[in-house]
Design a protein around this motif. Structure first.
Motif, PDB file in Angstrom:
ATOM      1  N   TYR A 103       0.847  -1.187   0.000  1.00 32.83           N
ATOM      2  CA  TYR A 103       0.000   0.000   0.000  1.00 32.83           C
ATOM      3  C   TYR A 103       0.887   1.245   0.000  1.00 32.83           C
ATOM      4  CZ  TYR A 103      -3.929  -2.981   1.513  1.00 32.83           C
ATOM      5  OH  TYR A 103      -4.902  -3.941   1.609  1.00 32.83           O
ATOM      6  N   ARG A 104       0.430   2.272  -0.705  1.00 30.26           N
ATOM      7  CA  ARG A 104       1.082   3.586  -0.649  1.00 30.26           C
ATOM      8  C   ARG A 104       0.200   4.518   0.173  1.00 30.26           C
ATOM      9  NH1 ARG A 104       4.166   7.044  -4.423  1.00 30.26           N
ATOM     10  NH2 ARG A 104       4.099   5.386  -5.969  1.00 30.26           N
ATOM     11  N   LEU A 105       0.766   5.136   1.198  1.00 30.00           N
ATOM     12  CA  LEU A 105       0.057   6.099   2.039  1.00 30.00           C
ATOM     13  C   LEU A 105       0.756   7.439   1.880  1.00 30.00           C
ATOM     14  CD1 LEU A 105      -0.375   3.186   3.225  1.00 30.00           C
ATOM     15  CD2 LEU A 105      -0.569   4.240   5.450  1.00 30.00           C
ATOM     16  N   ALA A 106       0.036   8.451   1.416  1.00 28.46           N
ATOM     17  CA  ALA A 106       0.703   9.710   1.087  1.00 28.46           C
ATOM     18  C   ALA A 106      -0.165  10.924   1.380  1.00 28.46           C
ATOM     19  CB  ALA A 106       1.097   9.714  -0.394  1.00 28.46           C
ATOM     20  N   LEU A 107       0.516  12.000   1.790  1.00 24.81           N
ATOM     21  CA  LEU A 107      -0.081  13.330   1.854  1.00 24.81           C
ATOM     22  C   LEU A 107       0.458  14.076   0.643  1.00 24.81           C
ATOM     23  CD1 LEU A 107       0.407  14.141   5.645  1.00 24.81           C
ATOM     24  CD2 LEU A 107      -1.691  13.383   4.518  1.00 24.81           C
ATOM     25  N   VAL A 108      -0.426  14.502  -0.229  1.00 33.16           N
ATOM     26  CA  VAL A 108      -0.012  15.070  -1.511  1.00 33.16           C
ATOM     27  C   VAL A 108      -0.561  16.476  -1.670  1.00 33.16           C
ATOM     28  CG1 VAL A 108       0.008  14.770  -4.000  1.00 33.16           C
ATOM     29  CG2 VAL A 108      -0.018  12.761  -2.524  1.00 33.16           C
ATOM     30  N   ASN A 109       0.337  17.423  -1.887  1.00 33.83           N
ATOM     31  CA  ASN A 109      -0.086  18.790  -2.191  1.00 33.83           C
ATOM     32  C   ASN A 109       0.374  19.140  -3.601  1.00 33.83           C
ATOM     33  OD1 ASN A 109      -1.057  21.551  -1.511  1.00 33.83           O
ATOM     34  ND2 ASN A 109       1.101  22.047  -1.820  1.00 33.83           N
ATOM     35  N   ASP A 110      -0.565  19.500  -4.455  1.00 35.05           N
ATOM     36  CA  ASP A 110      -0.253  19.892  -5.832  1.00 35.05           C
ATOM     37  C   ASP A 110      -1.202  21.032  -6.187  1.00 35.05           C
ATOM     38  OD1 ASP A 110       0.418  20.132  -8.489  1.00 35.05           O
ATOM     39  OD2 ASP A 110       0.247  18.002  -8.949  1.00 35.05           O
ATOM     40  N   SER A 111      -0.755  22.246  -5.936  1.00 33.44           N
ATOM     41  CA  SER A 111      -1.650  23.388  -6.118  1.00 33.44           C
ATOM     42  C   SER A 111      -0.895  24.604  -6.616  1.00 33.44           C
ATOM     43  CB  SER A 111      -2.352  23.729  -4.796  1.00 33.44           C
ATOM     44  OG  SER A 111      -1.405  24.120  -3.819  1.00 33.44           O
ATOM     45  N   ILE A 112      -1.657  25.535  -7.124  1.00 37.24           N
ATOM     46  CA  ILE A 112      -1.101  26.799  -7.597  1.00 37.24           C
ATOM     47  C   ILE A 112      -1.724  27.928  -6.788  1.00 37.24           C
ATOM     48  CG2 ILE A 112      -0.945  28.395  -9.547  1.00 37.24           C
ATOM     49  CD1 ILE A 112      -0.851  26.045 -11.400  1.00 37.24           C
ATOM     50  N   THR A 113      -0.881  28.819  -6.297  1.00 38.92           N
ATOM     51  CA  THR A 113      -1.329  29.971  -5.516  1.00 38.92           C
ATOM     52  C   THR A 113      -0.924  31.249  -6.228  1.00 38.92           C
ATOM     53  OG1 THR A 113      -1.057  28.731  -3.456  1.00 38.92           O
ATOM     54  CG2 THR A 113      -1.205  31.117  -3.275  1.00 38.92           C
ATOM     55  N   ALA A 114      -1.814  32.213  -6.268  1.00 37.46           N
ATOM     56  CA  ALA A 114      -1.518  33.487  -6.933  1.00 37.46           C
ATOM     57  C   ALA A 114      -1.907  34.651  -6.039  1.00 37.46           C
ATOM     58  CB  ALA A 114      -2.261  33.577  -8.266  1.00 37.46           C
ATOM     59  N   SER A 115      -1.141  35.726  -6.135  1.00 35.63           N
ATOM     60  CA  SER A 115      -1.496  36.983  -5.482  1.00 35.63           C
ATOM     61  C   SER A 115      -1.456  38.072  -6.551  1.00 35.63           C
ATOM     62  CB  SER A 115      -0.534  37.309  -4.346  1.00 35.63           C
ATOM     63  OG  SER A 115       0.758  37.605  -4.839  1.00 35.63           O
ATOM     64  N   TYR A 116      -2.343  39.042  -6.407  1.00 34.04           N
ATOM     65  CA  TYR A 116      -2.405  40.130  -7.388  1.00 34.04           C
ATOM     66  C   TYR A 116      -3.106  41.331  -6.767  1.00 34.04           C
ATOM     67  CZ  TYR A 116      -7.208  38.452  -8.032  1.00 34.04           C
ATOM     68  OH  TYR A 116      -8.523  38.066  -7.829  1.00 34.04           O
ATOM     69  N   LYS A 117      -2.988  42.445  -7.438  1.00 31.80           N
ATOM     70  CA  LYS A 117      -3.625  43.675  -6.970  1.00 31.80           C
ATOM     71  C   LYS A 117      -4.690  44.130  -7.946  1.00 31.80           C
ATOM     72  CE  LYS A 117      -0.016  45.784  -4.087  1.00 31.80           C
ATOM     73  NZ  LYS A 117       0.842  46.989  -3.914  1.00 31.80           N
ATOM     74  N   VAL A 118      -5.780  44.601  -7.382  1.00 31.72           N
ATOM     75  CA  VAL A 118      -6.821  45.288  -8.152  1.00 31.72           C
ATOM     76  C   VAL A 118      -6.984  46.634  -7.462  1.00 31.72           C
ATOM     77  CG1 VAL A 118      -9.214  45.312  -8.888  1.00 31.72           C
ATOM     78  CG2 VAL A 118      -7.959  43.161  -8.833  1.00 31.72           C
ATOM     79  N   GLY A 119      -6.448  47.657  -8.079  1.00 34.82           N
ATOM     80  CA  GLY A 119      -6.388  48.958  -7.422  1.00 34.82           C
ATOM     81  C   GLY A 119      -5.372  48.892  -6.297  1.00 34.82           C
ATOM     82  N   THR A 120      -5.825  49.196  -5.082  1.00 31.44           N
ATOM     83  CA  THR A 120      -4.916  49.142  -3.929  1.00 31.44           C
ATOM     84  C   THR A 120      -5.112  47.871  -3.108  1.00 31.44           C
ATOM     85  OG1 THR A 120      -6.531  50.333  -2.565  1.00 31.44           O
ATOM     86  CG2 THR A 120      -4.880  51.665  -3.742  1.00 31.44           C
ATOM     87  N   GLU A 121      -6.056  47.021  -3.509  1.00 33.89           N
ATOM     88  CA  GLU A 121      -6.363  45.811  -2.762  1.00 33.89           C
ATOM     89  C   GLU A 121      -5.567  44.620  -3.293  1.00 33.89           C
ATOM     90  OE1 GLU A 121     -10.213  43.048  -1.480  1.00 33.89           O
ATOM     91  OE2 GLU A 121     -10.439  44.685  -2.931  1.00 33.89           O
ATOM     92  N   THR A 122      -4.908  43.896  -2.373  1.00 41.01           N
ATOM     93  CA  THR A 122      -4.174  42.686  -2.731  1.00 41.01           C
ATOM     94  C   THR A 122      -5.050  41.467  -2.446  1.00 41.01           C
ATOM     95  OG1 THR A 122      -2.023  43.689  -2.226  1.00 41.01           O
ATOM     96  CG2 THR A 122      -2.129  41.283  -2.282  1.00 41.01           C
ATOM     97  N   LYS A 123      -5.153  40.595  -3.428  1.00 42.19           N
ATOM     98  CA  LYS A 123      -5.959  39.385  -3.272  1.00 42.19           C
ATOM     99  C   LYS A 123      -5.094  38.157  -3.484  1.00 42.19           C
ATOM    100  CE  LYS A 123     -10.353  41.473  -4.686  1.00 42.19           C
ATOM    101  NZ  LYS A 123     -11.567  41.313  -5.505  1.00 42.19           N
ATOM    102  N   ARG A 124      -5.468  37.067  -2.831  1.00 34.97           N
ATOM    103  CA  ARG A 124      -4.758  35.810  -2.947  1.00 34.97           C
ATOM    104  C   ARG A 124      -5.745  34.689  -3.210  1.00 34.97           C
ATOM    105  NH1 ARG A 124      -2.115  38.914   0.761  1.00 34.97           N
ATOM    106  NH2 ARG A 124       0.155  39.124   0.468  1.00 34.97           N
TER     107      ARG A 124
END
Length: 318
Positions: A103-124
């Motif tokens: 058996y294979r037992l695994a914790l797997v993280n495969d994701s993309i994270t982005a941050s950007y600004k719209v005007g003066t507000e930063t979003k993630r």
């Protein structure tokens, strides 16, 4: 009196280790610790602890999240983990070994994270390249995109070892065993091959540490590097549970080998679920607010990539 003496001795050893060990020894490591890795073919259960800690296999920092837990049975199909729970310093789950094989037992993280600004507000935001392409507005400024591919795993065999569950997915750093991970004996040499997104993980740093670090004055780690085929050879000095970490070569601006997978942000082997305390505590959620990044920006087409791999192995007495 004897108990007090033993306690003082343990504290003295820990203090001595703190003085002589390199800084990397104090960084957070993620791991899975099974109650055993080799069972007779009688449908037993295996219990597994999951945590993020400074010392190997010692609960003192954070429980690992189980949202990204993946269990693959000997037939190559997913198996449900049972009795999942999360405490302050560790999470745990059980797997019933209904099938014979590995058996294979695994914790797997495969994701993309982005941050950007719209005007003066930063979003993630977090998701896939496709979902973020729809979510991020065309007028976004100061776009920064990073990809996290991290894996923390172990292998458990009921009866005779098999290889169906060990087939790679082609995503992130993975083990392609030359020596089966449940066929390790003290004094013998094992060969492991690692791939990264399906290609040989050549020139990656490898660290092997025997459990019991808390009670040793020396780290006793084995450090090596993968060859052109992504392979390492390890001669096991003693029986016991071992923690293995594989980290990519240093990336410019990443802060360490493989960024979060090496001695940069997140610590050595902070890995996927070895990805450091914050990500392990809340996998699958957008990261909390933090200072504006200063490294490479990345794009959805070519994000700044951080990867890591951690593995728990059991070596039997000769």
């Amino acid at each position: 009196m004897k108990t007090t003496t033993l306690r003082v001795r343990a504290l003295t050893l820990a203090a001595a280790a703190a003085l002589v060990l390199p800084m990397a020894a104090h960084a957070h490591r993620s791991w899975l610790l099974p109650s055993g890795t080799i069972y007779s073919a009688q449908q037993p259960w295996v219990s597994v602890d999951a945590a993020v800690s400074n010392d190997i296999f010692y609960y003192e920092h954070n429980a690992a999240g189980l949202d990204n837990l993946v269990v693959i049975g000997p037939d190559g199909k997913p198996v449900e983990a049972q009795n999942q729970s999360k405490g302050r310093y560790r999470s745990m789950f059980d797997v019933k070994l209904d099938q014979q094989g590995t058996y294979r037992l695994a914790l797997v993280n495969d994701s993309i994270t982005a941050s950007y600004k719209v005007g003066t507000e930063t979003k993630r935001v977090r998701g896939t390249a496709e979902s973020l392409a729809k979510e991020i507005p065309a007028n976004a400024e100061d776009l920064r995109v990073s990809q996290s591919q991290n894996r923390v795993e172990t292998f458990v065999t009921s009866g005779k070892p098999s290889t169906e569950a060990l087939k790679p997915t082609g995503r992130g750093i993975e083990l392609v065993p030359v020596t089966h991970p449940n066929d390790l004996v003290a004094g013998e040499t094992a060969t492991f091959r690692f791939i990264d997104n399906g290609k040989p993980a050549a020139g990656y740093s490898a660290t092997v540490i025997l459990a019991g670090l808390r009670y040793r004055s020396e780290l006793g780690e084995i450090r090596t590097e993968t060859d052109k085929n992504g392979e390492i050879k390890v001669k096991w000095p003693a029986a016991g549970m071992y923690w293995v970490n594989i980290a990519p070569p240093r990336a410019p601006g990443a802060g360490g080998p493989g960024g979060q997978g090496g001695p940069g942000p997140g610590g050595p082997g902070a890995g996927g679920p070895g990805m450091g305390a914050q990500a392990a505590a809340a996998p699958g959620t957008a990261p909390a607010a933090r200072p504006a990044p200063t490294g490479p920006a990345g794009t959805l087409a070519e994000p700044v990539r951080r990867s890591g791999y951690s593995l728990t192995l059991e070596v039997l007495p000769n």
